[in-house]
Design a protein around this motif. Structure first.
Motif: not given
Length: 501
Positions: A67-71, A76-78, A92-97, A168-171
């Motif tokens: 994963c390019p987002l390093n999810n 989260w599977n566990d 999950l939301h920590k790395t993927n918006n 936009a979400d991050q900023l």
């Protein structure tokens, strides 16, 4: 790890797809989610590897692995296995918006790099991701969370595709005041008008946009920056500007007869269908193929359709044409047919260079009895009828040869291999060449040889002070997941430039 033998105890199960002949009657998503208990078993299959390539996102042999987002995939599977859905969402939301997008349209690089591939089938990670985010909305913990403080800094994001939305979400979460400018009537970029409804229903995008608006992001629609609004005005009004306008300059097919009527770029065909479906909200909710009115879009109904390009966009054209009621579908692919299994030269965890038959091609095969793809073939000429409409195409076979001058291997025409096919509608899905020039000229930013916006390697600042870039406009045509990563990284660079940390 919750269950050490999970990958041995449980078989891989994924979301079940509706039968091809049934699903072509509508434009809705057609996969049925697993039950909670089935999903927990899929979470249990994750081995919590010592080296989880699923989340590595590293380049191996020139291709992305994981994963390019390093999810945080094993985490989260566990958590899914243990039924701790809210914490799974937090991780999950920590790395993927936007898991609501990637769980539907990402080709699941995580699964291709899963260690279970060595001796079996990979963990159904994308299905787990889907269940996590949909449960988060259903139970309310994906609700808006506005920032508690504001910095007073203002940032303009040009373009509301996945990279622009991610930036936009991050900023906004960092407390900056963010305004997103979009030239279309709604947000999403190619998520909305390039990806068909059956892969990503548009109310899913609207749901997330509503959350972002409630969190404080401002959206300005029907505003084409560089034409409707001057770049100088934005640079004066905002502390920073991020260009995330995509790579929407389509690659054309320059052969005799190209000016014939009935030849369109794939993105225009797909966009026209989406807009026709959603022009009427009630019709959009129903999304029956029969509700497409004559003249409301570029129609494939009753036509012999030829699609030039074998990638994801070409496949989407197959699926859309089938829902229109095409008479026949032919898809041209310049390259040779890929092997059905990995070759020894393409070992795990490299991206598997194997044959992929996607939903649209499955649908064509189900109705017409054969795969629509013809390999090592391209168009040599289009033939018009007396009214200027395309009626035939002259095709030619290709073979791999080494160019004597450059020494590079290339696809060359096979002498005497030409043949004609009857066509009424041609869709060019040959990819994109780079970003549109009027935007880069408006801001005065430099472009590279590929016509993407020029930056230092690994950086996002352009040649113009306070102007940054992200997404396809920066790296060229790519995946949604890469666009999100680009948006996040560009936001980080902008945030650092504004606050110093």
């Amino acid at each position: 790890m919750g269950k050490a033998t999970g990958f041995l105890d449980y078989e891989r199960q994924d979301k079940k797809a509706e039968a091809p002949k049934e699903r072509i009657s509508h434009f809705r998503e057609f996969h049925k989610p697993l039950t909670e208990e089935e999903q927990k078993k899929q979470g249990a299959r994750c081995m919590d590897c010592g080296v989880p390539f699923c989340q590595a996102g590293m380049m191996i042999a020139g291709m992305a692995s994981g994963c390019p987002l390093n999810n945080l995939v094993p985490e989260w599977n566990d958590l899914v296995y243990h039924g701790n859905w809210q914490l799974a969402y937090d991780r999950l939301h920590k790395t993927n918006n936007f898991p609501e997008f990637t769980s539907r349209v990402c080709p699941a690089l995580c699964e291709k790099a899963c260690t279970c591939n060595l001796n079996g089938d990979p963990v159904a990670t994308r299905s787990n991701e889907y269940s996590i985010i949909e449960r988060a909305y259903a139970e309310g913990y994906a609700a808006p969370k506005p920032p508690k403080t504001r910095t007073g800094k203002k940032v303009a994001v040009i373009g509301s595709g996945p990279s622009g939305l991610a930036a936009a979400d991050q900023l906004n979460k960092r407390g900056h005041l963010v305004t997103v400018y979009e030239r279309e009537d709604k947000a999403g970029g190619l998520l909305r008008y390039g990806i068909p409804n059956m892969k990503l229903e548009k109310h899913i995008i609207d749901r997330k946009i509503a959350v972002m608006e409630q969190e404080g992001v401002t959206f300005v629609y029907n505003c084409n920056v560089g034409k409707d609004k001057k770049a100088a005005e934005l640079l004066k009004e905002y502390d920073r500007v991020i260009l995330a306008c995509g790579a929407k300059n389509p690659r054309d097919i320059k052969v005799p007869g190209r000016d014939a009527k009935g030849i369109y770029f794939a993105v225009d065909f797909l966009t026209s269908t989406t807009k026709a479906l959603w022009a009427d909200p009630e019709k959009g909710k129903e999304a029956k193929a029969s509700l497409l009115k004559a003249g409301s879009c570029i129609s494939a109904k009753g036509k012999r359709v030829m699609i030039i390009g074998g990638g994801d966009t070409g496949n989407d054209c197959c699926g859309t044409a089938m829902r229109h009621g095409a008479k026949s579908v032919l898809q041209l692919e310049m390259m040779p047919k890929a092997p059905e299994e990995r070759l020894p030269s393409n070992p795990w965890p490299e991206w598997p260079k194997i044959l992929k038959t996607d939903y649209g091609q499955e649908e064509v095969a189900a109705v017409f009895g054969k795969d629509p793809r013809v390999y090592q073939t391209t168009v040599k000429e289009f033939i018009k009828d007396k009214n200027g409409n395309v009626c035939k195409a002259v095709l030619v076979k290709l073979e791999s040869k080494v160019d004597e001058k450059s020494g590079r291997r290339m696809m060359a025409e096979v002498a005497g291999s030409e043949y004609e096919v009857a066509v009424d509608l041609v869709l060019i899905a040959a990819g994109f060449l780079g970003c549109e020039e009027y935007v880069t000229k408006a801001f005065g930013v430099e472009r590279n040889a590929r016509t993407n916006v020029q930056t230092e390697p690994g950086a996002y600042a352009t040649s113009v002070k306070n102007v940054y870039t992200a997404g396809d406009m920066h790296r060229g045509q790519s995946l949604v997941v890469w666009a999100i990563r680009e948006g996040r990284d560009a936001a980080r660079a902008v945030d650092y430039s504004l606050l110093g940390y």
